[in-house]
Design a protein around this motif. Structure first.
Motif, short mmCIF file in Angstrom:
data_model
loop_
_atom_site.label_atom_id
_atom_site.label_comp_id
_atom_site.label_asym_id
_atom_site.label_seq_id
_atom_site.Cartn_x
_atom_site.Cartn_y
_atom_site.Cartn_z
N ASN A 1 -6.88 8.84 4.54
CA ASN A 1 -6.49 7.69 3.73
C ASN A 1 -7.63 7.23 2.82
N PRO A 2 -7.29 6.79 1.60
CA PRO A 2 -8.34 6.33 0.68
C PRO A 2 -8.88 4.96 1.08
N VAL A 3 -10.21 4.81 1.02
CA VAL A 3 -10.85 3.53 1.29
C VAL A 3 -11.61 3.13 0.02
N ASP A 4 -11.26 1.96 -0.53
CA ASP A 4 -11.84 1.51 -1.80
C ASP A 4 -12.99 0.54 -1.55
N LYS A 5 -14.13 0.81 -2.22
CA LYS A 5 -15.25 -0.12 -2.23
C LYS A 5 -15.50 -0.54 -3.67
N CYS A 6 -15.61 -1.84 -3.89
CA CYS A 6 -15.81 -2.37 -5.24
C CYS A 6 -17.15 -3.08 -5.33
N PHE A 7 -17.92 -2.75 -6.37
CA PHE A 7 -19.21 -3.42 -6.61
C PHE A 7 -18.92 -4.70 -7.39
N SER A 8 -18.63 -5.77 -6.67
CA SER A 8 -18.22 -7.02 -7.30
C SER A 8 -19.38 -7.70 -8.02
N SER A 9 -19.06 -8.65 -8.87
CA SER A 9 -20.10 -9.36 -9.63
C SER A 9 -21.04 -10.13 -8.72
N ASP A 10 -20.52 -10.68 -7.62
CA ASP A 10 -21.38 -11.41 -6.70
C ASP A 10 -22.34 -10.47 -5.96
#
Length: 314
Positions: free
Chosen positions: A155-164
């Motif tokens: 299954n795909p696991v998404d990590k996002c480099f958020s602005s904070d």
């Protein structure tokens, strides 16, 4: 009809502000009436045959409900942008024949398509899917957003480099200091004439009354806890702010770095990020871009990590 839809969609975008990568927050309680009106995209209703095989053109001439916006043919990976939502959000991620929906921002009035690459982001010798989406554009604003997709147990696991997260990482790398030259009193000899003394006093008074003309600098330097005892902090970057402060008022910290983010994705060289940093002022709404900060981006122990920072004057 297609041109009318495109115009309507872009018009709404101009009036909208959006960002697909959000921090966790305590959501307000949703009433039963709100639950009834909230629509969730049903990915199970989408079939492979509905999805386009031709990439979306820059002029949007082949715009449709589903739009192919990025792909890695050799990896059988594709990304499709939906025109279902007026705020420019909603993508379908495809791996082989499996489809997954994400509420990511993907479309702005600039119509800049995402970048995608296979990159070993965490050094485990396994490549992840890196996606950079252009999510916001305006005066003094140009934002790309980074997503890393890894497959765990199929299954795909998404990590996002958020602005904070970007801000947190950035300020862990340097201390910021504002420096103003001091007015040094001039010594006068006992033999100086009264006229000379008066001239020196007048000159000193003028300097004190015109402190905006004294040298002022914004300094990025080594973190205090990294400085060895008896040593001075290393200066990474110094900006002479004398003129801009004279024109715009008192310095009030740096800004704009979270609204000016650009990524470069390379299967060979990995991921690099470049931020544009501006100075803000207490007496003015204007900002002044003073430098760019570049750094490699990796994932260590499951968390995003910025490497060594490189500063360049704008």
């Amino acid at each position: 009809m297609k041109k009318v839809l495109i115009f309507s969609f872009c018009l709404v975008l101009i009036l909208s502000f959006f960002c697909g990568c959000k921090e966790e927050a305590i959501n307000p309680e949703i009433t039963s009436s709100e639950e009834e009106t909230t629509e969730v995209f049903d990915i199970s209703s989408v079939t492979i045959d509905e999805l386009p095989t031709e990439m979306l053109n820059e002029d949007l001439s082949n715009w449709d409900y589903f739009n192919l916006i990025a792909e890695l043919p050799d990896e059988k990976v594709s990304l499709y942008g939906l025109s279902a939502n007026d705020d420019g959000t909603g993508v379908i991620f495809r791996k082989n024949d499996d489809l997954y929906y994400y509420n990511w921002s993907w479309f702005t009035t600039q119509a800049k398509l995402p970048e995608i690459a296979m990159i070993d982001v965490n050094g485990d010798k396994q490549k992840e899917i890196a996606i950079s989406l252009y999510v916001d554009y305006n005066t003094n604003v140009s934002v790309e957003e980074l997503h890393i997709i890894a497959f765990e147990s199929g299954n795909p696991v998404d990590k996002c480099f958020s602005s904070d997260l970007i801000e947190q990482q950035l300020f862990s790398k340097f201390d910021l200091r504002f420096e103003t030259d001091e007015v040094k009193e001039e010594e006068t000899s006992s033999s100086s004439s009264s006229k000379s003394d008066e001239s020196s006093t007048a000159s000193m008074s003028w300097l004190i009354d015109h402190t905006s003309d004294l040298g002022k600098r914004i300094i990025f330097e080594q973190k205090a806890d990294e400085v060895k005892e008896g040593k001075k902090a290393k200066k990474y970057f110094t900006y002479d702010a004398t003129r801009i402060i004279r024109e715009n008022g008192e310095y009030n910290g740096i800004t704009a770095y979270k609204e000016n983010v650009d990524y470069t994705l390379s299967a060979k060289n990995g991921i690099s990020m470049k931020l544009k940093v501006a100075a803000a002022f207490k007496d003015s709404d204007k900002i002044k871009f003073i430098c760019t900060i570049s750094a490699p981006v990796t994932i260590e122990n499951g968390e995003f990590e910025l490497g060594s920072l490189k500063y360049s004057k704008i």
